[in-house]
Design a protein around this motif. Structure first.
Motif, short mmCIF file in Angstrom:
data_model
loop_
_atom_site.label_atom_id
_atom_site.label_comp_id
_atom_site.label_asym_id
_atom_site.label_seq_id
_atom_site.Cartn_x
_atom_site.Cartn_y
_atom_site.Cartn_z
N ALA A 120 3.14 1.64 6.13
CA ALA A 120 3.02 0.79 4.95
C ALA A 120 1.88 1.22 4.02
O ALA A 120 1.70 0.62 2.96
CB ALA A 120 2.82 -0.67 5.37
N ARG A 121 1.15 2.26 4.40
CA ARG A 121 0.02 2.72 3.60
C ARG A 121 0.48 3.84 2.65
O ARG A 121 1.22 4.73 3.06
CB ARG A 121 -1.11 3.23 4.50
CG ARG A 121 -1.61 2.21 5.50
CD ARG A 121 -2.74 2.78 6.33
NE ARG A 121 -3.09 1.92 7.45
CZ ARG A 121 -3.88 0.86 7.37
NH1 ARG A 121 -4.42 0.55 6.20
NH2 ARG A 121 -4.15 0.13 8.44
N PRO A 122 0.03 3.81 1.40
CA PRO A 122 0.39 4.89 0.47
C PRO A 122 -0.14 6.23 0.94
O PRO A 122 -1.22 6.32 1.53
CB PRO A 122 -0.27 4.47 -0.85
CG PRO A 122 -0.55 3.01 -0.70
CD PRO A 122 -0.79 2.77 0.75
N ARG A 123 0.62 7.29 0.68
CA ARG A 123 0.21 8.65 1.01
C ARG A 123 -0.14 9.38 -0.29
O ARG A 123 0.53 9.21 -1.30
CB ARG A 123 1.35 9.37 1.74
CG ARG A 123 1.72 8.72 3.06
CD ARG A 123 3.04 9.29 3.60
NE ARG A 123 2.95 10.71 3.85
CZ ARG A 123 2.58 11.25 5.00
NH1 ARG A 123 2.26 10.47 6.02
NH2 ARG A 123 2.54 12.56 5.16
N HIS A 124 -1.18 10.22 -0.23
CA HIS A 124 -1.63 10.90 -1.45
C HIS A 124 -1.71 12.42 -1.27
O HIS A 124 -2.36 13.09 -2.06
CB HIS A 124 -3.00 10.37 -1.87
CG HIS A 124 -3.00 8.90 -2.20
ND1 HIS A 124 -3.21 7.92 -1.26
CD2 HIS A 124 -2.78 8.25 -3.37
CE1 HIS A 124 -3.15 6.73 -1.83
NE2 HIS A 124 -2.89 6.90 -3.11
N PRO A 138 2.14 0.31 11.74
CA PRO A 138 1.63 -0.23 10.46
C PRO A 138 1.19 0.86 9.50
O PRO A 138 1.07 0.60 8.30
CB PRO A 138 0.45 -1.10 10.90
CG PRO A 138 0.05 -0.59 12.25
CD PRO A 138 1.30 -0.10 12.89
N GLU A 139 0.96 2.07 9.98
CA GLU A 139 0.52 3.15 9.10
C GLU A 139 1.57 3.50 8.05
O GLU A 139 1.24 4.02 6.99
CB GLU A 139 0.19 4.40 9.92
CG GLU A 139 -1.11 4.30 10.70
CD GLU A 139 -2.31 4.13 9.78
OE1 GLU A 139 -2.38 4.85 8.76
OE2 GLU A 139 -3.16 3.28 10.08
N TRP A 158 6.34 4.15 -3.87
CA TRP A 158 6.05 3.67 -5.20
C TRP A 158 7.34 3.33 -5.94
O TRP A 158 8.39 3.95 -5.73
CB TRP A 158 5.30 4.73 -6.00
CG TRP A 158 3.87 4.89 -5.60
CD1 TRP A 158 2.80 4.19 -6.05
CD2 TRP A 158 3.35 5.83 -4.65
NE1 TRP A 158 1.64 4.63 -5.46
CE2 TRP A 158 1.94 5.65 -4.60
CE3 TRP A 158 3.93 6.83 -3.86
CZ2 TRP A 158 1.12 6.40 -3.79
CZ3 TRP A 158 3.12 7.58 -3.03
CH2 TRP A 158 1.73 7.36 -2.99
N GLU A 198 7.99 9.95 1.56
CA GLU A 198 7.47 9.45 2.83
C GLU A 198 8.16 10.17 3.97
O GLU A 198 9.26 10.71 3.80
CB GLU A 198 7.65 7.93 2.97
CG GLU A 198 9.05 7.49 3.28
CD GLU A 198 9.82 7.05 2.04
OE1 GLU A 198 10.78 6.29 2.20
OE2 GLU A 198 9.46 7.47 0.94
N ASN A 242 8.37 -4.31 9.07
CA ASN A 242 7.44 -3.22 8.82
C ASN A 242 8.21 -2.12 8.11
O ASN A 242 9.08 -1.48 8.69
CB ASN A 242 6.86 -2.70 10.14
CG ASN A 242 5.80 -1.64 9.92
OD1 ASN A 242 4.79 -1.90 9.26
ND2 ASN A 242 6.02 -0.45 10.47
N PHE A 278 6.00 2.56 2.81
CA PHE A 278 5.62 2.38 1.42
C PHE A 278 6.29 3.44 0.54
O PHE A 278 6.36 4.61 0.90
CB PHE A 278 4.11 2.49 1.26
CG PHE A 278 3.63 2.38 -0.16
CD1 PHE A 278 3.38 1.14 -0.72
CD2 PHE A 278 3.46 3.51 -0.94
CE1 PHE A 278 2.95 1.03 -2.03
CE2 PHE A 278 3.04 3.41 -2.25
CZ PHE A 278 2.78 2.17 -2.80
#
Length: 281
Positions: free
Chosen positions: A226-230, A223-224, A10, A212, A5, A8
């Motif tokens: 692994a989610r992209p942040r905006h 698991p959160e 970019w 991040e 795990n 994320f």
């Protein structure tokens, strides 16, 4: 072993970022100081795979990715998202230790890899007192012992490179590695440093927006991550990372980077001379 795990981030070189980023123009003094640091890190790390631990050295990683983009050395530079700072990196539960090992495995760091016939490894991070390196080293030693890997072989194939705050040079200067008993398990010069101006160290370690949150033990299995942040701060950090990567590809920065390499004592080594030629070309 659980599933890996990882947080994320970019890829500033390959991802299509579109409206996620805005034009940014890093200050000249910042780029110059970071270029000097990155070149010394590469030279002093030796002919090895270079793993940047945590978020603090992200800009060094991004600049190196840009400088090395057109060379055969481009696959030597890696991020190791991980926080093991201070007491937070001690006393791991079995579940936390298993998750840590799964995450390290996904990033190519295992006892078998460290003992194997491929390239040796050096871990790099900003260092104050060295607790992150100490905790990482302890966890690696424990894993190596559990797997029955050959420590005598591995000890010659791992190194630690600290980015430290520049201070006065004298026999009485406090140096973190001289107060770290675990360093004695490694060969001489397996632990080295690159000094940088205090303002740069403070910015990278304490104030710079990051793409991040810190990947502390409480988040290793979340698991959160692994989610992209905006959010606005993440986008500002991403814009800065992209701008630095692009600046690192310019002839000006590449020339400055090469000039630092040629002044390092390790420049006499064939691998570094070849790399400097590739950067110039």
């Amino acid at each position: 072993m659980p599933e890996p795990n990882l947080p994320f981030r970019w890829d500033v070189e390959h991802d299509r970022l579109g409206s996620l980023v805005e034009p940014a123009d890093p200050e000249r003094s910042y780029v110059e100081a970071l270029t000097e640091c990155a070149a010394k890190v590469l030279a002093r790390g030796g002919d090895r795979d270079l793993y940047f631990v945590g978020r603090s050295p992200d800009s060094v990683y991004d600049l190196l990715r840009g400088v090395l983009a057109d060379t055969g050395h481009r696959d030597r530079v890696h991020r190791l998202p991980l926080s093991l700072y201070g007491y937070d990196g001690q006393g791991l539960s079995r579940a936390e230790q298993a998750q840590l090992r799964a995450n390290l495995t996904a990033q190519g760091v295992t006892p078998g890899r460290l003992a194997g016939g491929g390239r040796a490894v050096v871990f790099c991070d900003l260092v104050s007192h060295g607790s992150t390196f100490e905790n990482l080293h302890r966890e690696l030693r424990s894993w190596i012992g559990d797997d029955g890997a050959d420590w005598n072989r591995i000890r010659g194939r791992i190194g630690y490179l600290g980015i430290v705050m520049r201070g006065k040079t004298s026999p009485n200067t406090w140096r973190w590695q001289q107060h770290a008993p675990w360093v004695g398990e490694l060969p001489p010069r397996a632990v080295r440093n690159v000094s940088v101006p205090g303002w740069l160290w403070g910015y990278l370690g304490n104030f710079q927006p990051k793409t991040e949150p810190s990947f502390r033990r409480a988040r290793w299995a979340d698991p959160e991550v692994a989610r992209p942040r905006h959010d606005e701060r993440t986008r500002a950090a991403l814009s800065g990372a992209v701008a630095l990567f692009e600046r690192a590809r310019t002839p000006e920065v590449r020339a400055a980077f090469r000039a630092v390499l040629t002044a390092e004592p390790t420049f006499r080594e064939p691998w570094l001379r070849t790399l400097a030629h590739d950067i110039r070309s």
